[in-house]
Design an enzyme around this catalytic site. Structure first.
Site, mmCIF file in Angstrom:
data_model
loop_
_atom_site.group_PDB
_atom_site.id
_atom_site.type_symbol
_atom_site.label_atom_id
_atom_site.label_comp_id
_atom_site.label_asym_id
_atom_site.label_seq_id
_atom_site.Cartn_x
_atom_site.Cartn_y
_atom_site.Cartn_z
ATOM 1 N N GLY A 95 0.998 -1.552 0.270
ATOM 2 C CA GLY A 95 0.073 -0.170 -0.168
ATOM 3 C C GLY A 95 1.135 1.404 0.375
ATOM 4 O O GLY A 95 0.472 2.788 -0.746
ATOM 5 N N GLU A 140 10.808 3.388 6.016
ATOM 6 C CA GLU A 140 10.753 1.547 6.040
ATOM 7 C C GLU A 140 11.607 1.511 6.567
ATOM 8 O O GLU A 140 13.145 1.367 6.323
ATOM 9 C CB GLU A 140 10.555 1.216 4.644
ATOM 10 C CG GLU A 140 10.337 -0.267 3.826
ATOM 11 C CD GLU A 140 9.792 -0.700 5.971
ATOM 12 O OE1 GLU A 140 10.104 -1.238 6.892
ATOM 13 O OE2 GLU A 140 8.149 -0.662 5.132
ATOM 14 N N CYS A 159 3.900 -8.799 2.710
ATOM 15 C CA CYS A 159 3.146 -9.413 1.393
ATOM 16 C C CYS A 159 4.874 -10.007 0.885
ATOM 17 O O CYS A 159 4.822 -11.249 0.207
ATOM 18 C CB CYS A 159 2.623 -8.905 0.596
ATOM 19 S SG CYS A 159 2.152 -9.442 -0.922
ATOM 20 N N LYS A 171 3.684 -18.414 -1.405
ATOM 21 C CA LYS A 171 2.935 -19.102 -2.191
ATOM 22 C C LYS A 171 4.169 -20.307 -3.229
ATOM 23 O O LYS A 171 3.554 -21.256 -4.191
ATOM 24 C CB LYS A 171 2.375 -18.441 -3.182
ATOM 25 C CG LYS A 171 2.345 -18.779 -4.577
ATOM 26 C CD LYS A 171 0.766 -19.615 -4.591
ATOM 27 C CE LYS A 171 0.198 -19.665 -5.396
ATOM 28 N NZ LYS A 171 -0.631 -18.785 -6.301
ATOM 29 N N GLY A 215 -4.174 -21.354 15.732
ATOM 30 C CA GLY A 215 -4.124 -20.492 14.438
ATOM 31 C C GLY A 215 -6.050 -21.817 14.034
ATOM 32 O O GLY A 215 -5.610 -22.768 13.406
ATOM 33 N N HIS A 255 -13.838 -27.261 -22.604
ATOM 34 C CA HIS A 255 -14.715 -28.538 -22.248
ATOM 35 C C HIS A 255 -12.883 -29.369 -22.907
ATOM 36 O O HIS A 255 -12.413 -29.065 -24.015
ATOM 37 C CB HIS A 255 -15.391 -29.677 -22.786
ATOM 38 C CG HIS A 255 -15.348 -30.820 -22.744
ATOM 39 N ND1 HIS A 255 -15.878 -31.213 -21.448
ATOM 40 C CD2 HIS A 255 -15.059 -31.907 -23.850
ATOM 41 C CE1 HIS A 255 -15.838 -32.907 -21.883
ATOM 42 N NE2 HIS A 255 -15.407 -32.828 -22.705
#
Length: 447
Positions: free
Chosen positions: A16, A35, A43, A52, A174, A436
């Site tokens: 962000g 920062e 992230c 990921k 969690g 398909h």
């Protein structure tokens, strides 16, 4: 000439913060950004991106087994954690460099220091004093800790990417997406996984039938679930493992304990109270629809506001704020129908209302489901069934929710989210010709 050093100063270099700084600078504003750790935020550095990549790596455990049914001979299968860890962390470094280059190319001044408010327009950034006309707080959130003795013996998602070796056994505390994603990763890589939840529900925001399917599949794969077990004490064993005592008196032991129990906003130590920035009871920054705080020139975006803790949401909030303040194009983020996913094994994805929410809100709803085995799983002799569900408003015939669990569910859901967001009807979905053979064709064949 401005009375301030910067037109716009951003505290926090996550998704962000980077977006709002870049867009504001593109509109001609003089922008600075602080920062204190690494540009990229949760992230990129210690969240969805490296996680990921671990998920991709873990899934080869199943793919290598399935390959034999497709005619492949895979000899001497072995896994080296340090190779995967090294390559993932190198990719994180690469992306961090790209984020930093983006800021520099837009002439954003980056300060690798902590920023603390002195007054509404003045920040202490390291040993510098910097003034700014407008300030945006984008400091994100941090992993939650156990409110009990011995909490220091648990690791969090911040440390999990840097483990020297895989644990033979792991307790994951969690019930949300972080806990379930890491449960799948460690289980696929060979650790004995036990998920311990303080309540009796997992993934509360997701459709009940899809969550039940995920739990069923996970249990078959060897993951154990313990419910209604808040921690009373965590102890370190002599061999380096952990021993957990629950409030009910149960004892659980493993080589490692991972805390995945929520992410409180990062507002501590910013001196917000003295400046007059209002916080919620949970410590999040209170903002209006335009991301403005209780102080007229101070704004906040992303997880620190605890509106929706998702990277794409933080990015849109930051973009909207920069366009509004400096681009002459005021707009706000629409939080309706935000798609989301849990990258479990197999993954879950959803958009819109769950079946329960639709019945409570709309009354009359129609539910369409498809319960099937993916073609790949059939040939692989893998008895793992996918479940797709569409929720339709009976009065308008509009698609108001979609939920699925199965291979590539998040990839399929991204396109389906457009249909839900656009308010397409079930008949319009049905009128679409299927591709398909695919799993996604099930979405247009439900009758």
């Amino acid at each position: 000439m401005s009375d301030y050093d910067y037109d716009y100063f951003v505290i926090g270099g996550g998704s962000g913060g980077v977006r709002t700084a870049r867009i504001a600078a593109g509109h001609g504003a003089k922008v600075g950004l602080a920062e204190e750790y690494r540009v990229g935020g949760t992230c990129v550095i210690r969240g969805c991106v490296p996680k990921k990549l671990l998920i991709y790596g873990a899934h080869f455990a199943e793919d290598l087994v399935d390959a034999e049914r497709f005619g492949w001979t895979v000899n001497d299968k072995s896994f080296d954690w340090q190779t995967l860890r090294k390559n993932v962390l190198e990719e994180v470094d690469r992306i961090e460099g790209a984020y930093t280059s983006t800021l520099e190319s837009h002439k954003v001044d980056v300060f690798h220091d902590r920023a603390v408010f002195q007054d509404a327009h003045t920040l202490k950034v390291g040993d510098r004093t910097i003034t700014a006309d407008k300030i945006c707080i984008a400091t994100g959130a941090r992993p939650g800790r156990f409110p009990c003795e011995g909490q220091e013996h648990a690791i969090t998602s911040n440390e999990v990417f840097h483990l020297e070796k895989l644990p033979d056994s792991i307790l994951i505390a969690g019930g949300g997406y972080i806990a379930n994603e890491f449960a799948g990763i460690f289980n696929e890589l060979g650790s004995k996984v036990t998920v311990v939840n303080r309540s009796d529900k997992l993934l509360r925001a997701y459709d009940h039938s899809v969550v039940e399917r995920m739990m069923h599949i996970a249990t078959i794969k060897g993951i154990e679930f313990v419910y209604n077990a808040p921690f009373a004490k965590v102890e370190k064993r002599e061999d380096g493992g952990v021993r957990v005592t629950t409030e009910g008196g149960e004892t659980l032991e493993a080589d490692l304990l991972l805390a995945a129990i929520g992410r409180p906003p990062n507002t501590d130590g910013l001196n917000l109270e003295d400046v007059g920035v209002d916080l919620t009871d949970k410590g999040a920054i209170r903002v209006d629809d335009a991301s403005r705080t209780s102080v007229d020139n101070i704004f906040a975006v992303g997880d620190v506001t605890d509106r929706v803790q998702l990277t794409p949401v933080a990015i849109r909030e930051g973009h909207a704020l920069a366009d509004t303040l400096f681009g002459g194009n005021p707009w706000t983020v629409d939080y309706d129908c935000i798609p989301s996913a849990v990258f479990s094994h197999p993954p879950i994805a959803q958009v819109g209302m769950t079946e329960a929410e639709a019945r409570d809100t709309l009354g009359g709803v129609e539910i369409y489901t498809s319960d099937f085995r993916a073609m790949k799983n059939v040939l692989a002799n893998r008895n793992e069934r996918s479940l797709y569900k569409l929720v339709v408003d009976s009065a308008t015939r509009k698609l108001v929710g979609a939920h699925m669990i199965g291979p590539d569910a998040p990839e399929i859901m991204q396109a389906l989210a457009i249909a839900v967001k656009a308010g397409l009807t079930k008949e319009q979905v049905d009128a679409t010709v299927a591709i398909h053979p695919t799993m996604a064709e099930e979405l247009v064949l439900m009758r």
